[in-house]
Write a protein that holds these residues in place. Structure first.
Motif, PDB file in Angstrom:
ATOM      1  N   LYS A 257       0.801  -1.220   0.000  1.00 10.97           N
ATOM      2  CA  LYS A 257       0.000   0.000   0.000  1.00 10.97           C
ATOM      3  C   LYS A 257       0.837   1.275   0.000  1.00 10.97           C
ATOM      4  O   LYS A 257       0.402   2.305  -0.487  1.00 10.97           O
ATOM      5  N   GLN A 258       2.024   1.229   0.555  1.00  6.68           N
ATOM      6  CA  GLN A 258       2.800   2.449   0.726  1.00  6.68           C
ATOM      7  C   GLN A 258       3.501   2.848  -0.564  1.00  6.68           C
ATOM      8  O   GLN A 258       4.194   2.060  -1.183  1.00  6.68           O
ATOM      9  N   LEU A 259       3.307   4.107  -0.995  1.00  5.41           N
ATOM     10  CA  LEU A 259       3.960   4.650  -2.162  1.00  5.41           C
ATOM     11  C   LEU A 259       5.035   5.623  -1.719  1.00  5.41           C
ATOM     12  O   LEU A 259       4.776   6.554  -0.962  1.00  5.41           O
ATOM     13  N   ARG A 260       6.256   5.414  -2.191  1.00  5.74           N
ATOM     14  CA  ARG A 260       7.337   6.318  -1.814  1.00  5.74           C
ATOM     15  C   ARG A 260       7.483   7.468  -2.779  1.00  5.74           C
ATOM     16  O   ARG A 260       8.043   8.490  -2.449  1.00  5.74           O
ATOM     17  N   LEU A 261       6.984   7.291  -4.016  1.00  7.56           N
ATOM     18  CA  LEU A 261       7.091   8.357  -4.997  1.00  7.56           C
ATOM     19  C   LEU A 261       5.996   8.173  -6.036  1.00  7.56           C
ATOM     20  O   LEU A 261       5.797   7.084  -6.547  1.00  7.56           O
ATOM     21  N   VAL A 262       5.275   9.221  -6.351  1.00  8.55           N
ATOM     22  CA  VAL A 262       4.291   9.182  -7.425  1.00  8.55           C
ATOM     23  C   VAL A 262       4.423  10.468  -8.223  1.00  8.55           C
ATOM     24  O   VAL A 262       4.424  11.551  -7.656  1.00  8.55           O
ATOM     25  N   THR A 263       4.545  10.365  -9.522  1.00 13.14           N
ATOM     26  CA  THR A 263       4.534  11.530 -10.391  1.00 13.14           C
ATOM     27  C   THR A 263       3.668  11.211 -11.599  1.00 13.14           C
ATOM     28  O   THR A 263       3.624  10.064 -12.054  1.00 13.14           O
ATOM     29  N   THR A 264       2.952  12.188 -12.080  1.00 12.16           N
ATOM     30  CA  THR A 264       1.963  11.958 -13.130  1.00 12.16           C
ATOM     31  C   THR A 264       2.284  12.764 -14.384  1.00 12.16           C
ATOM     32  O   THR A 264       3.305  13.424 -14.478  1.00 12.16           O
ATOM     33  N   ASN A 265       1.356  12.680 -15.337  1.00 13.29           N
ATOM     34  CA  ASN A 265       1.344  13.501 -16.557  1.00 13.29           C
ATOM     35  C   ASN A 265       2.297  13.035 -17.646  1.00 13.29           C
ATOM     36  O   ASN A 265       2.601  13.799 -18.563  1.00 13.29           O
ATOM     37  N   TYR A 266       2.773  11.782 -17.591  1.00 20.01           N
ATOM     38  CA  TYR A 266       3.386  11.194 -18.774  1.00 20.01           C
ATOM     39  C   TYR A 266       2.262  10.740 -19.701  1.00 20.01           C
ATOM     40  O   TYR A 266       1.170  10.393 -19.249  1.00 20.01           O
ATOM     41  N   THR A 267       2.504  10.748 -20.985  1.00 24.26           N
ATOM     42  CA  THR A 267       1.426  10.518 -21.945  1.00 24.26           C
ATOM     43  C   THR A 267       1.895   9.633 -23.090  1.00 24.26           C
ATOM     44  O   THR A 267       3.044   9.221 -23.156  1.00 24.26           O
ATOM     45  N   LYS A 268       0.978   9.387 -24.011  1.00 24.48           N
ATOM     46  CA  LYS A 268       1.293   8.818 -25.319  1.00 24.48           C
ATOM     47  C   LYS A 268       1.452   9.976 -26.317  1.00 24.48           C
ATOM     48  O   LYS A 268       1.168  11.124 -25.988  1.00 24.48           O
ATOM     49  N   PRO A 269       1.886   9.701 -27.546  1.00 24.89           N
ATOM     50  CA  PRO A 269       1.982  10.781 -28.535  1.00 24.89           C
ATOM     51  C   PRO A 269       0.629  11.439 -28.774  1.00 24.89           C
ATOM     52  O   PRO A 269      -0.383  10.757 -28.960  1.00 24.89           O
ATOM     53  N   PHE A 270       0.604  12.769 -28.749  1.00 24.02           N
ATOM     54  CA  PHE A 270      -0.623  13.508 -29.026  1.00 24.02           C
ATOM     55  C   PHE A 270      -0.825  13.624 -30.533  1.00 24.02           C
ATOM     56  O   PHE A 270       0.115  13.855 -31.294  1.00 24.02           O
ATOM     57  N   MET A 271      -2.075  13.490 -30.952  1.00 23.31           N
ATOM     58  CA  MET A 271      -2.423  13.582 -32.368  1.00 23.31           C
ATOM     59  C   MET A 271      -3.311  14.782 -32.668  1.00 23.31           C
ATOM     60  O   MET A 271      -3.348  15.244 -33.808  1.00 23.31           O
ATOM     61  N   ALA A 272      -4.070  15.284 -31.689  1.00 27.37           N
ATOM     62  CA  ALA A 272      -5.039  16.355 -31.935  1.00 27.37           C
ATOM     63  C   ALA A 272      -5.108  17.271 -30.726  1.00 27.37           C
ATOM     64  O   ALA A 272      -4.761  16.888 -29.603  1.00 27.37           O
ATOM     65  N   LEU A 273      -5.608  18.500 -30.964  1.00 29.98           N
ATOM     66  CA  LEU A 273      -5.593  19.539 -29.941  1.00 29.98           C
ATOM     67  C   LEU A 273      -6.750  20.494 -30.198  1.00 29.98           C
ATOM     68  O   LEU A 273      -7.069  20.798 -31.348  1.00 29.98           O
ATOM     69  N   ALA A 274      -7.398  20.997 -29.119  1.00 28.69           N
ATOM     70  CA  ALA A 274      -8.479  21.979 -29.273  1.00 28.69           C
ATOM     71  C   ALA A 274      -8.639  22.788 -27.994  1.00 28.69           C
ATOM     72  O   ALA A 274      -8.540  22.249 -26.887  1.00 28.69           O
ATOM     73  N   PHE A 275      -8.903  24.096 -28.146  1.00 30.16           N
ATOM     74  CA  PHE A 275      -9.282  24.968 -27.037  1.00 30.16           C
ATOM     75  C   PHE A 275     -10.801  24.990 -26.910  1.00 30.16           C
ATOM     76  O   PHE A 275     -11.523  24.960 -27.916  1.00 30.16           O
ATOM     77  N   SER A 276     -11.297  25.073 -25.681  1.00 32.76           N
ATOM     78  CA  SER A 276     -12.716  25.366 -25.485  1.00 32.76           C
ATOM     79  C   SER A 276     -12.962  26.818 -25.887  1.00 32.76           C
ATOM     80  O   SER A 276     -12.035  27.634 -25.933  1.00 32.76           O
ATOM     81  N   HIS A 277     -14.209  27.172 -26.175  1.00 28.30           N
ATOM     82  CA  HIS A 277     -14.514  28.513 -26.675  1.00 28.30           C
ATOM     83  C   HIS A 277     -14.350  29.584 -25.604  1.00 28.30           C
ATOM     84  O   HIS A 277     -14.166  30.763 -25.935  1.00 28.30           O
ATOM     85  N   ASP A 278     -14.406  29.192 -24.333  1.00 23.05           N
ATOM     86  CA  ASP A 278     -14.158  30.162 -23.268  1.00 23.05           C
ATOM     87  C   ASP A 278     -12.686  30.213 -22.876  1.00 23.05           C
ATOM     88  O   ASP A 278     -12.294  30.993 -22.004  1.00 23.05           O
ATOM     89  N   GLY A 279     -11.864  29.391 -23.502  1.00 25.21           N
ATOM     90  CA  GLY A 279     -10.431  29.413 -23.262  1.00 25.21           C
ATOM     91  C   GLY A 279      -9.977  28.788 -21.969  1.00 25.21           C
ATOM     92  O   GLY A 279      -8.783  28.833 -21.642  1.00 25.21           O
ATOM     93  N   LYS A 280     -10.870  28.161 -21.241  1.00 25.12           N
ATOM     94  CA  LYS A 280     -10.512  27.632 -19.932  1.00 25.12           C
ATOM     95  C   LYS A 280      -9.932  26.217 -19.988  1.00 25.12           C
ATOM     96  O   LYS A 280      -9.290  25.767 -19.040  1.00 25.12           O
TER      97      LYS A 280
END
Length: 748
Positions: free
Chosen positions: A415-438
């Motif tokens: 159960k014990q985690l000594r280190l956790v880091t996130t936000n690694y991904t696969k290759p991105f293929m597409a991208l879009a902004f919402s209309h309010d920019g948020k």
């Protein structure tokens, strides 16, 4: 560990006084290229290594090497210096130096504490697997052809090179069949090679002289005297099939860490000009010193040795259901597991980790007792030793999962985690902004959609569909509905507030994933086969139903996303290759044409061609395109948001500007040194962003055509560009990096 969170949540009033944007000092700010305000995502993981003392973790990704201090649970640095993707990393024995090798054919040494560059070495090959000598004074690199090189870690001097003596190549079979090799380097720096021969035997060679020390020749595969069950007979092993006998071919060789044992993989092949046909053969185990064949396994994929070389795990091939663990000294099976995805031993040979669909199981090899069980979600098709490893003493387990999370677990405590880091991904293929920019939505190569907060850089949510590439994304006017198109003929709509998929439409006969070419440097590239209007209400998609009169041509389907009506079908045929673009109201479509640098305009209401823009060009290139010997040189198209101007990016590194109303050429933009492959206009139409195959982004002021800025932050080509609704930020993704860069748009 907890990743450093954005301190804007803690001290919003103070930070807004001192920061020019709302990003705090966290991973989004590390080693940013000039002009960038943030980086979202950490890239695609290529390698992962723990230091010998288990205090540091290095994660190599498509944008650089991320360093972590396990004891303090902190992210200490992002090392960037290679010009292409880092493939392998290694720590020195004392953990003070990190070595990295990349696709740019360089090896670099870094000071682990600070990320400071110490040395840069040039190699003639890549990728290079790295390790340090026991005293840390020598760096050893081995390429996939078996060549071993030694460098002095203080001076960078190349001390020695050893190359296996391979059999001679000839035309025919040998031009497409590779010879298996492996090398063992002992503590004194001596090298021995194992080389697979044409007759199925294996040569053990002295690395210094190239002389054959001994030859390993297999006993008959059905010899019952072998201590391990022999494989079933191969019915066509000695038959003549297609006029040729099936022959034994060594397809892989692996030395044990102590160099005493060798594992060889076997195929039985029938030569073809394009390769071979046949079937997989057994896996063989050898005593290197005596040349004795110790065992024959009737199956086997990629053996894994314990760190002391005394134990080996042999995974089953398709159709088998077990993984055998063998004690080499006694030549007996000491354990058997159901079919696994990966196996790892600790370097001291005392601990074994098994990974399968249910998670991780840790075993004590000596007692054969289960130590602990970990049950995270496992991404079965991405498991490799680089993403799943035990520390040298077996006390820590480092893993990277499908959600981009890297964790270091204590093996005795599930159960014990000594280190956790996130936000690694696969290759991105597409991208879009919402209309309010948020919000920014990014779609990757496995149909995962990431939703990012544009003000803080935090990942808000992840949406998962079937395992297909996301080729296009668009937000609805309500900023809640997100439309995604994959390469398997699906339009998927999501409510991002509830994370529910609200609709799925089928796109029959789409041509999204078909066709492709390469840039001047050989980089593979596939032009986009779809385009949205800026209001996200209409979608144009290439249709793969061919014109019987001209199979090179294709048609375009126009979909109204807000209804379930069938698509409108363009009657005229357009070129099969190249990008497409829609005006904001969806009334006009631009596509490549049969003439170089000359796009066609089509009415989406009538399906008729409105015009073909033509500029003076090279008549030879024009002829080659018309004869289908060369593709149209158009790589990117974009309309301004009023639909009055069309920008065209070309292979010849120029950008052409056209007046859509009177079909007149209104100018060119010159400055790119590579193929212009992506274009985007700011919402007010006053700035054009252009990306090229060299990874550079240029900003241009219109209508003056003044060059404003050049951004240089991508290793591969620029895949996608998108402006924020307020026009103050432009987002980009490049090649197969798996990150989004946010750039400050300069005031005009």
């Amino acid at each position: 560990m907890k990743t450093k969170l954005f301190s804007t949540f803690l001290m919003p009033l103070l930070l807004t006084l001192f920061l020019t944007n709302t990003f705090a000092e966290d991973y989004t700010q590390l080693s940013l290229p000039e002009g960038a305000k943030a980086r979202l995502g950490k890239g695609v993981i290529t390698d992962m290594q723990l230091s010998d003392d288990s205090t540091r973790l290095a994660v190599a990704s498509s944008i650089g090497v991320w360093l972590y201090d396990i004891n303090t649970e902190s992210e200490t640095a992002l090392i960037i210096g290679h010009t292409e993707t880092v493939m392998h990393v290694a720590f020195s024995p004392d953990g003070k130096i990190l070595a990295s090798s990349a696709r740019d054919k360089t090896i670099r040494l870094w000071r682990t504490e600070t990320g400071e560059s110490l040395l840069s070495l040039t190699t003639p090959a890549n990728p290079i697997h790295l390790k340090f000598s026991a005293d840390g004074k020598t760096l050893i690199g081995k390429d996939r052809k078996g060549t071993v090189r030694f460098w002095d870690t203080t001076t960078g001097e190349q001390l020695n090179t050893f190359t296996p003596n391979l059999p001679k190549f000839r035309l025919g079979r040998d031009r497409v069949w590779s010879f298996a090799t492996d090398a063992f380097i002992d503590q004194t720096g001596s090298v021995i090679f194992a080389v697979g021969n044409k007759d199925g035997t294996i040569s053990i060679q002295d690395g210094r002289t190239g002389r054959e020390i001994r030859k390993l020749t297999a006993q008959t595969d059905d010899n019952s005297s072998l201590p391990i069950q022999s494989p079933e007979p191969y019915t066509y092993k000695n038959e003549i099939i297609g006029g040729q006998p099936a022959m034994k071919w060594v397809n892989g060789l692996n030395f044990s860490p102590n160099g005493k044992t060798l594992v060889s993989g076997i195929d039985y092949r029938i030569a073809r000009w394009s390769g071979w046909s046949g079937r997989s053969g057994p896996t063989e185990l050898w005593d290197v010193e005596t040349g004795e064949q110790l065992a024959v396994f009737p199956y086997g994929i990629g053996p894994t040795f314990s760190g002391d070389g005394r134990t080996v795990a042999i995974k089953a091939i398709a159709g088998k259901s077990d993984c055998a663990i063998w004690d080499i000294a006694t030549r007996r099976k000491i354990a058997e597991f159901p079919l696994t995805l990966n196996i790892q031993f600790s370097d001291d040979g005392k601990t074994l980790a098994i990974i399968d669909d249910n998670g991780y199981v840790i075993w004590n090899i000596a007692t054969r007792n289960e130590i602990s069980v970990h049950s995270p979600v496992v991404e079965w098709f991405e498991i490799s030793p680089e993403r799943f490893m035990l520390s040298q003493d077996g006390t820590l387990l480092a893993t990277a999962d499908e959600h981009g999370t890297v964790a270091v677990r204590e093996t005795k405590n599930a159960k014990q985690l000594r280190l956790v880091t996130t936000n690694y991904t696969k290759p991105f293929m597409a991208l879009a902004f919402s209309h309010d920019g948020k919000t920014i939505a990014s779609g990757d190569s496995t149909s995962t959609i990431h939703l990012w907060n544009t003000h803080t850089g935090t990942k808000q949510n992840t949406l998962k569909a079937a395992s297909y590439r996301i080729e296009g994304l668009a937000f609805g006017k309500d900023n809640v509905t997100l439309t995604a198109v994959n390469d398997q003929e699906d339009i998927m709509q999501w409510n991002i507030a509830t994370s529910k998929q609200v609709a799925v439409h089928t796109l029959p006969n789409t041509n999204i994933a078909e066709g492709g070419t390469s840039f001047d440097d050989g980089t593979g590239y596939r032009p986009k086969g779809l385009t949205f209007t800026p209001n996200s209400e209409k979608l144009a998609v290439k249709n793969s139903e061919k014109n019987q009169a001209n199979p090179f041509d294709t048609t375009i389907d126009i979909w109204d996303i807000t209804t379930d009506k069938p698509p409108r079908h363009l009657i005229e045929f357009v070129t099969d290759w190249g990008p497409i673009a829609l005006t904001p109201d969806g009334s006009i479509l631009a596509s490549g044409s049969d003439a170089p640098d000359a796009p066609d305009l089509w009415s989406t209401h009538t399906g008729k061609r409105i015009a073909t823009f033509k500029t003076p060009g090279n008549w030879v290139n024009d002829l080659l395109v018309r004869l289908r010997l060369r593709h149209s040189s158009i790589h990117a198209l974009a309309f301004t948001h009023d639909g009055k101007t069309l920008a065209v990016g070309t292979r010849n590194k120029h950008i052409q500007l056209w007046n859509v109303t009177d079909h007149q050429h209104i100018g060119s933009l010159d400055g790119h040194k590579h193929v212009v492959c992506e274009l985007a206009f700011s919402p007010d139409g006053k700035i054009l962003a252009s990306g090229d195959s060299g990874g550079k982004i240029h900003l241009w002021e219109l209508p003056t055509r003044r060059h404003l800025k050049t951004f240089d932050g991508h290793e591969g080509y620029v895949r996608t560009l998108a402006f924020a609704p307020d026009g103050k930020t432009v987002a980009s993704i490049g090649g197969d990096e798996g990150t989004i860069l946010l750039w400050n748009v300069p005031t005009k």
